[in-house]
Structures are given as structure tokens and as C-alpha cells.
Write an enzyme that holds these catalytic residues in place. Structure first.
Site, short mmCIF file in Angstrom:
data_model
loop_
_atom_site.label_atom_id
_atom_site.label_comp_id
_atom_site.label_asym_id
_atom_site.label_seq_id
_atom_site.Cartn_x
_atom_site.Cartn_y
_atom_site.Cartn_z
N THR A 9 0.91 -1.19 0.05
CA THR A 9 0.00 0.09 -0.03
C THR A 9 0.91 1.18 0.10
O THR A 9 0.43 2.22 -0.78
CB THR A 9 -0.82 -0.15 1.17
N SER A 29 1.39 -7.48 -1.07
CA SER A 29 2.09 -8.61 -0.11
C SER A 29 1.72 -9.98 -0.22
O SER A 29 2.24 -10.97 0.52
CB SER A 29 2.05 -7.97 1.29
N SER A 30 0.33 -10.10 -0.69
CA SER A 30 -0.33 -11.36 -0.92
C SER A 30 0.27 -12.22 -1.68
O SER A 30 0.45 -13.47 -1.81
CB SER A 30 -1.79 -11.16 -1.08
N THR A 66 0.87 -4.66 4.26
CA THR A 66 0.87 -5.00 5.74
C THR A 66 -0.24 -6.44 5.80
O THR A 66 -0.12 -6.92 6.72
CB THR A 66 -0.20 -3.98 6.45
N ASP A 67 -0.58 -6.74 4.60
CA ASP A 67 -1.40 -8.09 4.63
C ASP A 67 -0.66 -9.16 5.08
O ASP A 67 -1.24 -10.09 6.12
CB ASP A 67 -2.03 -8.35 3.37
N1 GLU Z 1 -2.49 -3.93 1.93
C1 GLU Z 1 -2.12 -4.71 0.45
C2 GLU Z 1 -0.70 -5.19 0.74
O1 GLU Z 1 -0.49 -6.21 1.68
C3 GLU Z 1 -2.58 -3.99 -0.50
C4 GLU Z 1 -2.15 -4.32 -1.85
C5 GLU Z 1 -3.09 -5.00 -2.71
O2 GLU Z 1 -3.71 -5.96 -2.37
O3 GLU Z 1 -3.05 -4.54 -3.97
O4 GLU Z 1 -0.05 -5.21 -0.01
#
Ligand code: GLU
Length: 338
Positions: free
Chosen positions: A12, A55-56, A86-87
Site C-alpha cells: 500500500t 504482499s499477498s 501490511t497483509d
Molecule cells: N495491503 C495490501 C498489501 O499488503 C494492498 C495491496 C493489494 O492487495 O493490492 O500489499
């Protein structure tokens, strides 16, 4: 002058317009006005534009490559800030905690609000993370998570809200410290280090994580029990303090003959019990049938610890090293330290 190396991985904090892979590491640092000198002019900042992904989509291959580079950077005398989404931030932080020394501070941070939205928190989080990574007082604390001016130990840090900028908490423990007026203030120290011994992380190891919910008839468990060759270990995110339906006991007990099965709690805080309940499927029953207690480690972190142990000699042709795996989990549960 303190040296800090910043590894940017996307997320993010770099999601201008909504694309977590959009901004370069240099653009992320530029949001804070960081070029080659830190915000106070007392920190030399080096940038490693490492990955640009949500991050996913980070993989174990990404994280083992990151861990190698972080270890080299720390050995060369530089503090480290890892910036990512942060995920999955708590998992990156704990994986680094298991495999990297922290003779120099190692900090993981990110943002909850995109840089193009009002109240974007990326620059403030990055500034706080840099301050912690540059502070010699934050050495030897294990890997740290810094967001919203709080300093958390990787082993406890948990993303506890989908959108709040204060999403990170340390359930069951509390933050180790805070950042006030740009300076780290340490309140607590972890009783033991997470990194017990030189652990490795082999991306090819396979550890399944099974989260229980009411009415589970065991269909997903069957995927593991019917093809045990697919997995090297299993973590069960069980009800309450470590409870499963009675009909899970036999298949889980049989599985412990083939692979380590770790019993964690899906509640999000607190340790698994050992002898409070004795009914079929209780923690007492399961531990006497060969399951290994995760103690206070959350299921996703228990999975990483088991993965690291299996990557580091706890599995061989003769089976798995149950005493060593049990001892590693027991080490982090605080028992015997009081
Ligand atoms: N909070 C998400 C991450 O951890 C946001 C990014 C996304 O899913 O595009 O990267």
C-alpha cells in the site's frame, strides 16, 4: 553516522492509484524527502528496490532471498528497514526473526493508506522505522514491526483490523516500545530470542495449515491424511485453547506417525493449554496422541516455525525429530522463565 538499508517490496505504501506495484523504492523514499541522507540528516540511507508486489503475492522464494540479503546487510554493520504491504507483514517479520540475527536493528513497516489518499500514513511509518533501525538501543531485540508509532516484537505482531492505521497489535503481550517525537523509547524486552539456533528456510518444504470451524466434517483434513506425501507437516488452528471435534482425533493421531502435527489456537491471543480439558478432542487428549503444542504462537507463525525447523534438520529419512520440534515451540512459550 548510522547506516540503514531500506528494502522496498511494494504494498500500500507504494500503491498510488491503487496498484501496490506502482511506485519505485526511490519514489517511496522521496515521499518522506529521503534521498541519500535521512530525515534528520544523521542517518545514511541506502535503498534496495527489492520487489514491487502486493504482499499477498510474496513467495517463500522472495522471502528466503530477502532473509539472505538482510543477514548480509546486518553482518556489514547496517540497520535494516523492510517496507512491504501490511497483509502479510507479520509473517515476513517472523520469518526474518527466525533466520536473521539482529546485531543491528531489523524493522518491518508498511502503510494502511495509499500515498494519494488523505492522511496517508506511509511517510510517518517509514520515518519511525528509520529512527528505530538507526538506534543502537534497538539492537538484539529480534525483528521489530513499527507502525503507528508503536514498536512490536515480530513474534507477537498481528494485523488486527482491515483498515485502521493502528491495525498492528501484540495480542497477549503488548508493544515493546513507542516512538515519541521521532525517538524510540523501549518499555520491554522479549524474555528469549526467537532465533534459537541457526535456522534455515527451504522454500520447498510444505506445511499445511488447517483452520477449524463449527460443523467441519473433516473433508479438508482428508486432503492431508489421504496424500501425506504432499506435506512435511501440519498446523491445526483449533478451537479455543486447542480443541477439535472428537472425530478428528484418530486421523490426527495417525498423521503424527508420518509428520509433525502442531496444535495452535484460532482465537488470536493466548497460549494453548495442556491439561485443563480431558474430553475426546481436548488439548490433553491431542497432546497425548502426539500433537505438539504451539503455545502462544498464532497459527500462521507456528507454520513458519515448523517450516524453518523442517528446513533445518528436524526431518530425515527416519522421520521427524519430535523432541527438537517440541523444544523449539516450548522455548517461545515463556514457561520456566518466571
Ligand atoms: N495491503 C495490501 C498489501 O499488503 C494492498 C495491496 C493489494 O492487495 O493490492 O500489499
Amino acid at each position: 553516522m548510522a547506516r540503514v538499508t531500506v528494502f522496498t517490496l511494494g504494498g500500500t505504501i507504494s500503491a498510488r492509484g491503487g496498484d501496490a506495484a506502482r511506485m519505485s523504492g526511490a519514489e517511496v523514499l522521496a515521499e518522506l524527502g529521503v534521498d541519500t541522507a535521512g530525515p534528520s540528516g544523521t542517518t545514511e540511507v541506502e535503498l534496495r528496490d527489492f520487489r514491487r508486489v502486493p504482499s499477498s503475492s510474496l513467495t517463500f522464494e522472495d522471502l528466503t532471498a530477502l532473509a539472505d540479503e538482510v543477514a548480509r546487510t546486518v553482518a556489514a554493520g547496517s540497520g535494516v528497514v523492510v517496507v512491504q504491504g501490511t497483509d502479510t507483514l507479520e509473517e515476513t517479520a517472523f520469518l526474518l526473526d527466525l533466520v536473521c540475527t539482529t546485531e543491528q536493528p531489523v524493522v518491518v513497516t508498511g502503510a494502511m493508506r495509499r500515498p494519494d489518499l488523505p492522511g496517508a500514513d506511509g511517510p510517518a511509518n517509514l520515518a519511525a522505522a528509520l529512527a528505530v533501525a538507526a538506534d543502537p538501543g534497538c539492537r538484539e531485540l529480534g525483528v521489530l514491526v513499527v507502525l503507528a508509532d508503536e514498536i512490536h516484537a515480530a513474534r507477537f505482531a498481528h494485523k488486527a483490523h482491515t483498515t485502521s492505521v493502528a491495525t498492528f497489535a501484540s495480542p497477549g503481550a503488548g508493544p515493546l516500545g513507542v516512538v515519541v517525537e521521532g525517538e524510540p523509547r523501549l518499555l520491554l524486552r522479549p524474555a528469549v530470542a526467537s532465533r534459537l539456533c541457526p535456522l534455515r528456510f527451504d522454500p520447498d518444504v510444505r506445511v499445511a495449515l488447517l483452520t477449524l470451524s463449527l460443523g467441519d466434517r473433516g473433508d479438508l483434513l482428508e486432503l492431508v491424511t489421504e496424500r501425506p506425501e504432499r506435506y512435511d507437516g501440519l498446523v491445526v488452528a483449533a478451537f479455543g485453547a486447542g480443541h477439535v471435534p472428537a472425530w478428528f482425533v484418530e486421523p490426527l493421531a495417525a498423521l503424527t506417525e508420518r509428520m509433525p502435527v502442531v496444535l495452535a489456537s484460532r482465537t488470536g491471543a493466548g497460549a494453548t493449554l495442556s491439561h485443563t480439558y480431558r474430553s475426546p478432542g481436548s488439548e490433553y487428549d491431542l497432546l497425548h496422541r502426539g500433537l505438539i503444542p504451539a503455545g502462544p504462537l498464532a497459527p500462521a507463525k507456528a507454520r513458519l516455525l515448523l517450516h524453518a525447523l523442517l528446513s533445518s534438520g528436524a526431518k530425515g529419512p527416519a522421520g521427524y525429530d519430535r523432541p527438537r520440534i517440541s523444544a523449539a515451540f516450548a522455548h517461545l512459550d515463556g514457561a520456566g522463565l518466571a
